[in-house]
Design an enzyme around this catalytic site. Structure first.
Site, short mmCIF file in Angstrom:
data_model
loop_
_atom_site.label_atom_id
_atom_site.label_comp_id
_atom_site.label_asym_id
_atom_site.label_seq_id
_atom_site.Cartn_x
_atom_site.Cartn_y
_atom_site.Cartn_z
N GLU A 75 5.30 6.51 0.97
CA GLU A 75 4.73 5.32 1.63
C GLU A 75 3.83 4.54 0.70
O GLU A 75 3.06 5.16 -0.04
CB GLU A 75 3.92 5.76 2.86
N ARG B 276 5.31 13.57 8.90
CA ARG B 276 4.93 13.04 7.58
C ARG B 276 6.22 12.90 6.77
O ARG B 276 7.11 13.76 6.84
CB ARG B 276 3.98 13.98 6.84
N HIS C 226 4.87 3.30 10.02
CA HIS C 226 3.80 4.26 10.33
C HIS C 226 2.89 3.76 11.47
O HIS C 226 1.70 3.52 11.27
CB HIS C 226 2.98 4.60 9.08
#
Ligand code: NAP
Length: 327
Positions: free
Chosen positions: A268, A239, A286
């Site tokens: 993000e 993450r 991602h």
């Protein structure tokens, strides 16, 4: 008996939706974007189950907007840092995630990034397309050898271990860190447990696989870059906030480390400006679990969790079984 109402907050592979539709009335976000907060709260109202994405904050506000009939919120992800477990438990709502089915796809992405950074695949592609390839040259675009190097796995759980297993084909030495040592994993791969700082000092490739928690936020920052090898390559498929992105950009700019491969970002979909112009960073949007097979299997797993909870059972991938006692 009337059918249960289910919301899926993004379009997911059609087979998984069809599977849920056999037993439930399913509403799927029709847009190719996340729902706005207001749209999400309105769409959740009256639903017995919601299938959420890692981009949806699953908190008390959403649970209360759904209403007391809501039995489960099933995350279409293994990571559940977007979910407030205590709030769900208090309301007797089950939460679930999708472990295992995305392990191999994500480990493959960690390897894709390690190889792409070391062997300058993206940089080479850009040069070639720009018509700047003028012929083979002995000193052109060299990068570090992968075979025989040391791989450091930070977070030796499902994905970390799968990433480590792939290293045997590259004759790599594996070192790892986790909350606790993993004797079975060590036996199977020859991996050695090291405290984080020792791992960072030792490893040529460092691959992050910890969940995002208050303890792992900024696990890798300026201090940690300072103890890595100047030849180190960092890969993050965990993450974004596990890495201090500004400190990473600085470490890459100043040559404190050799390169980085990122699948995830601190804010993000915003990516730190300084990273965008760096030739020694490979950036993907991602895509860790983004294979046809995995995304379909994540859908089936989330759907099964929903169906079990709606049938009055504790779902198989339940994150808070104690919610059962609260209904
Ligand atoms: P997992 O099996 O739970 O593994 C997590 C590992 O991290 C465990 O080995 C755990 O140690 C270790 N850990 C936790 N906190 C730590 C800390 N403070 N210091 C050191 N180690 C720590 O999870 P997983 O299925 O492998 O998934 C890992 C993460 O990958 C997910 O949480 C998710 O955020 C991310 N992910 C990203 C993508 C993507 O698309 N890029 C896809 C899937 C998953 P112990 O086992 O000793 O407790």
């Amino acid at each position: 008996m009337s059918r249960h109402a289910v919301l899926i907050t993004r379009m997911i592979p059609e087979k998984a939706v069809a599977y849920l539709k056999e037993q439930c009335d399913v509403e799927v976000n029709p847009h190719d974007r996340p729902l706005t907060r207001d749209e999400l709260l309105a769409a959740a109202k009256g639903k017995h189950a919601v299938m959420t994405m890692l981009t949806d904050p699953v908190n008390a506000e959403l649970m209360d907007a759904a209403g007391p009939q809501c039995k489960i919120i099933a995350n279409y992800a293994v990571g559940f840092n977007n979910m407030d477990i205590a709030a769900a438990t208090e309301r007797g709502i089950f939460l679930s995630n999708t472990p295992d089915v995305l392990t191999d796809a994500t480990a493959d992405m960690a390897w894709a990034l390690m190889l792409a950074v070391a062997r300058r695949v993206v940089e080479g592609d850009k040069v070639t397309r720009a018509g700047q390839f003028v012929g083979w040259s002995p000193l052109y675009m060299l990068g570090p050898e992968v075979t025989g190097k040391t791989l450091g796995i930070v977070g030796a759980g499902r994905i970390g271990q799968a990433t480590a297993k792939r290293a045997t084909g590259f004759n790599m030495k594996v070192v790892y860190t986790a909350n606790s040592a993993k004797p079975e994993f060590e036996k199977a791969t020859g991996a050695t447990y090291l405290p984080l700082d020792d791992l960072l000092r030792t490893a040529d490739f460092i691959s992050l696989h910890v969940p995002l928690t208050p303890k792992t936020k900024y696990l890798i920052g300026e201090r940690e870059f300072g103890i890595m090898k100047k030849t180190a390559i960092l890969v993050n498929t965990a993450r974004g906030p596990v890495v201090d992105e500004k400190a990473l950009a600085k470490a890459l700019q100043t040559g404190q480390i050799w390169g980085a491969g990122l699948d995830v970002y601190e804010r993000e979909p915003i990516v730190e400006d300084a990273l965008l112009g760096l030739h020694n960073a490979v950036l993907v949007p991602h895509l860790g679990s983004a294979t046809f097979e995995t995304r379909e299997n994540m859908g089936f797993m989330a759907a099964d969790n929903i169906l079990k909870a709606l049938g009055g059972e504790v779902p198989p991938q339940c994150l808070n079984p104690e919610a059962a006692g609260k209904r």
